[in-house]
Design a protein around this motif. Sequence first.
Motif, short mmCIF file in Angstrom:
data_model
loop_
_atom_site.label_atom_id
_atom_site.label_comp_id
_atom_site.label_asym_id
_atom_site.label_seq_id
_atom_site.Cartn_x
_atom_site.Cartn_y
_atom_site.Cartn_z
N ALA A 112 0.83 -1.21 0.00
CA ALA A 112 0.00 0.00 0.00
C ALA A 112 0.87 1.26 0.00
O ALA A 112 0.55 2.25 -0.67
CB ALA A 112 -0.93 -0.01 1.20
N ALA A 113 1.98 1.21 0.75
CA ALA A 113 2.90 2.36 0.76
C ALA A 113 3.51 2.56 -0.63
O ALA A 113 3.67 3.69 -1.10
CB ALA A 113 4.00 2.14 1.80
N MET A 114 3.84 1.46 -1.30
CA MET A 114 4.37 1.54 -2.65
C MET A 114 3.32 2.05 -3.62
O MET A 114 3.61 2.80 -4.55
CB MET A 114 4.88 0.16 -3.09
N SER A 115 2.06 1.65 -3.40
CA SER A 115 0.97 2.09 -4.26
C SER A 115 0.79 3.59 -4.19
O SER A 115 0.57 4.26 -5.21
CB SER A 115 -0.33 1.38 -3.85
N ARG A 116 0.91 4.13 -2.98
CA ARG A 116 0.80 5.59 -2.83
C ARG A 116 1.98 6.30 -3.49
O ARG A 116 1.83 7.37 -4.08
CB ARG A 116 0.73 5.96 -1.34
N THR A 117 3.16 5.69 -3.40
CA THR A 117 4.36 6.30 -3.97
C THR A 117 4.31 6.34 -5.49
O THR A 117 4.61 7.36 -6.11
CB THR A 117 5.62 5.52 -3.53
N TYR A 118 3.88 5.23 -6.08
CA TYR A 118 3.89 5.12 -7.54
C TYR A 118 2.56 5.45 -8.19
O TYR A 118 2.47 5.52 -9.41
CB TYR A 118 4.32 3.70 -7.95
N ASP A 119 1.51 5.61 -7.36
CA ASP A 119 0.16 5.91 -7.87
C ASP A 119 -0.30 4.82 -8.84
O ASP A 119 -0.79 5.11 -9.94
CB ASP A 119 0.13 7.28 -8.55
N ILE A 120 -0.13 3.55 -8.45
CA ILE A 120 -0.62 2.43 -9.23
C ILE A 120 -1.41 1.52 -8.31
O ILE A 120 -1.39 1.67 -7.08
CB ILE A 120 0.52 1.64 -9.91
N LEU A 121 -2.12 0.56 -8.90
CA LEU A 121 -3.01 -0.29 -8.13
C LEU A 121 -2.26 -1.14 -7.10
O LEU A 121 -1.12 -1.55 -7.31
CB LEU A 121 -3.78 -1.22 -9.06
N LEU A 122 -2.95 -1.41 -5.99
CA LEU A 122 -2.38 -2.23 -4.93
C LEU A 122 -2.00 -3.62 -5.44
O LEU A 122 -0.97 -4.17 -5.04
CB LEU A 122 -3.39 -2.36 -3.78
N SER A 123 -2.82 -4.18 -6.32
CA SER A 123 -2.52 -5.52 -6.84
C SER A 123 -1.19 -5.54 -7.58
O SER A 123 -0.45 -6.54 -7.52
CB SER A 123 -3.64 -5.99 -7.78
#
Length: 280
Positions: A112-123
């Motif tokens: 989820a932290a990576m998803s916020r950083t890259y603005d891509i889906l959690l999956s």
Amino acid sequence: VRGLEGVAQTTLENETLLSSVYSVYCLAYGSASGGVFGLTEQRGLPKSGWTALMRDSHFVPGPKDPKKSKRVTLKDCEGAFDKAAKHGAHVDEMSQNLHLSSFLEALVRVAAAMSRTYDILLSQTFTMVISNLHDAKEHLPKAKALFRNSLGSNDVRTILEDNDTELRNLFSTFAGSDSRIDSSDFLQAAERLNLMEGALTPQALVYILSSSSSSSDAPVGEASSSADFDEFCESLCAIACFKTPHPHVPLPFKLQAFIHRYVNPFFTKRKRGGRSSTEI
């Protein structure tokens, strides 16, 4: 939350990897959990093991690579651990460690932290997390070495020698006339001795057996793994660490408690002719 269905599918597809990484890092970094002297069925991954896993998987920079793979910060990883451990407290109120379910939650929080950083889906970021865990497999031999060093102590050898008859009888009960015990017979032994609980899933037990085997042609974790008697005893030592997980309890005490609680009662009930959940 968008992407959770993909996370569930990726988790199922990588169940063996997740279980094996969790099991080995628990063994290597303490598995501290439970009540006084850890004499409960609970165990978990301590924060030191979680941080080591994050470094080994290149989520956060290690001491020798300060600029490498800054996908998430150490603060993000520690926050994922703290929140997941808090949610997992219903499993063991005295534990501040990650049980298997909270370990998976912590990995999702990193994703989820990576998803916020890259603005891509959690999956998508969870797939990246799984990919990074494959990097940790390079460090598993080092983690196993920490455990195997303790197997060579005089006290451990003495306990194994003192209980040699019972352990050989246990081995032959499930291996039959074969000189090696395969994974299916090992799982039958684990079931009859009531060892399958919590993180000690069939997949984790097969991983433990195959990790102990030095001559099996099958890759580590494969269901076709097998072990000779000495490797079988090493597997039991590993399971003993899960059953008495406190890091301040030496391996000899864990092994003796394991034999007293699980191995000896198995043969006592057979001699009495009683049938129970541990009787073949």
